[in-house]
Design a protein around this motif. Sequence first.
Motif, PDB file in Angstrom:
ATOM      1  N   TRP A  72      57.799  78.291 -17.253  1.00 33.74           N
ATOM      2  CA  TRP A  72      57.378  77.052 -17.930  1.00 33.74           C
ATOM      3  C   TRP A  72      57.561  75.849 -17.003  1.00 33.74           C
ATOM      4  O   TRP A  72      57.801  74.739 -17.466  1.00 33.74           O
ATOM      5  CB  TRP A  72      58.129  76.802 -19.247  1.00 33.74           C
ATOM      6  N   LEU A  76      60.864  70.967 -12.447  1.00 31.42           N
ATOM      7  CA  LEU A  76      62.185  71.279 -12.992  1.00 31.42           C
ATOM      8  C   LEU A  76      62.355  72.783 -13.139  1.00 31.42           C
ATOM      9  O   LEU A  76      61.746  73.393 -14.026  1.00 31.42           O
ATOM     10  CB  LEU A  76      62.293  70.707 -14.398  1.00 31.42           C
ATOM     11  N   SER A 111      64.467  76.562 -16.928  1.00 31.07           N
ATOM     12  CA  SER A 111      64.262  77.687 -17.859  1.00 31.07           C
ATOM     13  C   SER A 111      63.915  78.991 -17.129  1.00 31.07           C
ATOM     14  O   SER A 111      63.246  78.983 -16.110  1.00 31.07           O
ATOM     15  CB  SER A 111      63.122  77.370 -18.825  1.00 31.07           C
ATOM     16  N   GLU A 134      66.587  72.952 -32.990  1.00 29.86           N
ATOM     17  CA  GLU A 134      67.813  73.577 -33.510  1.00 29.86           C
ATOM     18  C   GLU A 134      68.978  73.376 -32.538  1.00 29.86           C
ATOM     19  O   GLU A 134      70.128  73.158 -32.946  1.00 29.86           O
ATOM     20  CB  GLU A 134      67.600  75.092 -33.722  1.00 29.86           C
ATOM     21  N   SER A 193      66.906  78.023 -24.188  1.00 30.76           N
ATOM     22  CA  SER A 193      67.911  77.255 -24.913  1.00 30.76           C
ATOM     23  C   SER A 193      69.291  77.465 -24.294  1.00 30.76           C
ATOM     24  O   SER A 193      70.068  76.525 -24.144  1.00 30.76           O
ATOM     25  CB  SER A 193      67.965  77.697 -26.380  1.00 30.76           C
TER      26      SER A 193
HETATM   27  C1  LIG Z   1      55.424  71.844 -22.917  1.00 33.96           C
HETATM   28  C2  LIG Z   1      56.648  72.446 -22.281  1.00 33.96           C
HETATM   29  C3  LIG Z   1      57.019  72.074 -20.995  1.00 33.96           C
HETATM   30  C4  LIG Z   1      58.150  72.660 -20.413  1.00 33.96           C
HETATM   31  N1  LIG Z   1      58.472  72.327 -19.111  1.00 33.96           N
HETATM   32  C5  LIG Z   1      59.556  72.897 -18.528  1.00 33.96           C
HETATM   33  C6  LIG Z   1      59.884  72.611 -17.171  1.00 33.96           C
HETATM   34  O1  LIG Z   1      59.189  71.854 -16.484  1.00 33.96           O
HETATM   35  N2  LIG Z   1      60.967  73.222 -16.634  1.00 33.96           N
HETATM   36  C7  LIG Z   1      61.758  74.058 -17.335  1.00 33.96           C
HETATM   37  O2  LIG Z   1      62.750  74.527 -16.787  1.00 33.96           O
HETATM   38  N3  LIG Z   1      61.463  74.373 -18.627  1.00 33.96           N
HETATM   39  C8  LIG Z   1      60.382  73.822 -19.219  1.00 33.96           C
HETATM   40  N4  LIG Z   1      60.048  74.138 -20.526  1.00 33.96           N
HETATM   41  C9  LIG Z   1      60.845  75.158 -21.224  1.00 33.96           C
HETATM   42  C10 LIG Z   1      61.712  74.587 -22.342  1.00 33.96           C
HETATM   43  O3  LIG Z   1      62.791  73.879 -21.824  1.00 33.96           O
HETATM   44  C11 LIG Z   1      62.139  75.788 -23.193  1.00 33.96           C
HETATM   45  O4  LIG Z   1      60.969  76.264 -23.835  1.00 33.96           O
HETATM   46  C12 LIG Z   1      63.162  75.411 -24.250  1.00 33.96           C
HETATM   47  O5  LIG Z   1      64.382  75.072 -23.642  1.00 33.96           O
HETATM   48  C13 LIG Z   1      63.377  76.577 -25.249  1.00 33.96           C
HETATM   49  O6  LIG Z   1      63.646  77.754 -24.562  1.00 33.96           O
HETATM   50  P1  LIG Z   1      62.812  79.105 -24.854  1.00 33.96           P
HETATM   51  O7  LIG Z   1      61.360  78.783 -24.753  1.00 33.96           O
HETATM   52  O8  LIG Z   1      63.357  80.170 -23.965  1.00 33.96           O
HETATM   53  O9  LIG Z   1      63.100  79.463 -26.355  1.00 33.96           O
HETATM   54  P2  LIG Z   1      64.361  80.219 -26.947  1.00 33.96           P
HETATM   55  O10 LIG Z   1      65.607  79.696 -26.304  1.00 33.96           O
HETATM   56  O11 LIG Z   1      64.107  81.687 -26.873  1.00 33.96           O
HETATM   57  O12 LIG Z   1      64.304  79.725 -28.436  1.00 33.96           O
HETATM   58  C14 LIG Z   1      63.331  80.214 -29.357  1.00 33.96           C
HETATM   59  C15 LIG Z   1      63.669  79.683 -30.724  1.00 33.96           C
HETATM   60  O13 LIG Z   1      64.971  80.140 -31.097  1.00 33.96           O
HETATM   61  C16 LIG Z   1      65.793  79.041 -31.476  1.00 33.96           C
HETATM   62  N5  LIG Z   1      67.154  79.230 -30.990  1.00 33.96           N
HETATM   63  C17 LIG Z   1      67.539  79.659 -29.764  1.00 33.96           C
HETATM   64  N6  LIG Z   1      68.900  79.656 -29.682  1.00 33.96           N
HETATM   65  C18 LIG Z   1      69.366  79.202 -30.883  1.00 33.96           C
HETATM   66  C19 LIG Z   1      70.671  78.926 -31.396  1.00 33.96           C
HETATM   67  N7  LIG Z   1      71.766  79.120 -30.657  1.00 33.96           N
HETATM   68  N8  LIG Z   1      70.758  78.448 -32.654  1.00 33.96           N
HETATM   69  C20 LIG Z   1      69.655  78.210 -33.408  1.00 33.96           C
HETATM   70  N9  LIG Z   1      68.384  78.453 -32.971  1.00 33.96           N
HETATM   71  C21 LIG Z   1      68.243  78.923 -31.724  1.00 33.96           C
HETATM   72  C22 LIG Z   1      65.184  77.830 -30.756  1.00 33.96           C
HETATM   73  O14 LIG Z   1      65.493  76.641 -31.422  1.00 33.96           O
HETATM   74  C23 LIG Z   1      63.707  78.144 -30.769  1.00 33.96           C
HETATM   75  O15 LIG Z   1      63.119  77.673 -31.971  1.00 33.96           O
HETATM   76  C24 LIG Z   1      58.918  73.593 -21.129  1.00 33.96           C
HETATM   77  C25 LIG Z   1      58.540  73.956 -22.433  1.00 33.96           C
HETATM   78  C26 LIG Z   1      57.414  73.407 -22.989  1.00 33.96           C
HETATM   79  C27 LIG Z   1      57.025  73.854 -24.379  1.00 33.96           C
END
Ligand SMILES: Cc1cc2nc3c(=O)[nH]c(=O)nc-3n(C[C@H](O)[C@H](O)[C@H](O)COP(=O)(O)OP(=O)(O)OC[C@H]3O[C@@H](n4cnc5c(N)ncnc54)[C@H](O)[C@@H]3O)c2cc1C
Length: 370
Positions: A155, A122, A125, A357, A131
């Motif tokens: 990821w 997938l 990200s 969140e 997010s």
């Molecule tokens: C085990 C695992 C497998 C994964 N596999 C895949 C994959 O195969 N393909 C893929 O594309 N992605 C994958 N991901 C990525 C995953 O989808 C993202 O980690 C997730 O969407 C969060 O994005 P981020 O890590 O950029 O965190 P961020 O978006 O930077 O968020 C960090 C923190 O800020 C908070 N936050 C952000 N925006 C807001 C808001 N508007 N309001 C309140 N709080 C907020 C979030 O809740 C979070 O706690 C994987 C992640 C993990 C942990």
Amino acid sequence: MECVDTSALRAAIVEFLDAERAAGVYEPRSDSWMRSFDRDFSRRLGERGWLGVTWPREYGGREQSHVARLTITEELLRGGAPVASHWIGERQIGPAILRYGSDALKAEFLPSIAAGELTFCLGMSESESGSDLAAVRTTATLDGEDFVVEGTKIWTTNAHHSQYAYVLACTDREADKGARLSEMIVDMDDPQVEVRPILDLAGEHHFNEVAFDGVRVPAGRVIGEVGNGWAQVTAQLAFERGGPERFLSTYPLLGALAEAVADDPRAAPAIGGLLARLRALRALAWSVAMLMDAGEAPIAQAAILKMMGTRFEQDVVEAARALVPGEPDPTDAGLLGMVAGAQLAMPGISLRGGATEILSGIVARTIKAG
Ligand SMILES: Cc1cc2nc3c(=O)[nH]c(=O)nc-3n(C[C@H](O)[C@H](O)[C@H](O)COP(=O)(O)OP(=O)(O)OC[C@H]3O[C@@H](n4cnc5c(N)ncnc54)[C@H](O)[C@@H]3O)c2cc1C
């Protein structure tokens, strides 16, 4: 839709899993849908007709209900079986192709996914857009008959095992989020794709960073309409979030824990509480499956299931830490090893598939909109 006796189906899967375990094919483990990869095992599921069961027969499916599919996925997860090879493709890329894809895409991909032959990763990200998926910066620019894809995803689970990537890319930089994105399928063996491993907290390799450096993707590999990616990916996330992997990833640990403390009356309230919550979560998953059978994309219900399910999974790990004597130890072959593995996976549980969140926001907005 073919009517299925789910009790007989459940019994057949349990019997199959018992035989596979007895033959030494796998050891049950938590989080097996992400961490236990075995393409031959997925092929055997395909041979038995247990993949893509909701899809039309002409595309390798069985025209059965989402409730039948839920029965299969529940047992595979409960058994901690090695299902990572087909999981993403069967769970959400196949359904996305079925819902939005051209007949050519359906004919090319669905039968092979249902046969357990294909692994998809997938590519959603990016480092600055997890997010906030609408902000993806990977671009796909039309050049003749092809889109040229430039950008880096992160990821990306099991990209190193995948033959194909689903990629969410920007096809119109000037448009708003409703029209700037498109979904497409990219060949992972293209020389312009580079997969760089990322090790997780446990030192395991399932994550990757994937760079697309001018990869040419035929326009026919776009899923659905160019520019309709936002609406399509939002519906697809209901498939990603609404399944039993959001509360059964730690079931092998819960099962082993319940067995280990069965004679300890002090453990009964904690185990009983967890089992009661598990029952409620299963009921919610069944209602999501029934809404899918009715042709809906239950976005809010799936978000609620994921929020409550991942909290439950984290509480399973906390209960195990409190009830199992001794320090969690990744090198231990028994319960302490299972606790350690689940604990190291815990931070990612509530992030993957959408952070808690963000899901709360989806639920609040949906309820407000009525
Ligand atoms: C085990 C695992 C497998 C994964 N596999 C895949 C994959 O195969 N393909 C893929 O594309 N992605 C994958 N991901 C990525 C995953 O989808 C993202 O980690 C997730 O969407 C969060 O994005 P981020 O890590 O950029 O965190 P961020 O978006 O930077 O968020 C960090 C923190 O800020 C908070 N936050 C952000 N925006 C807001 C808001 N508007 N309001 C309140 N709080 C907020 C979030 O809740 C979070 O706690 C994987 C992640 C993990 C942990």
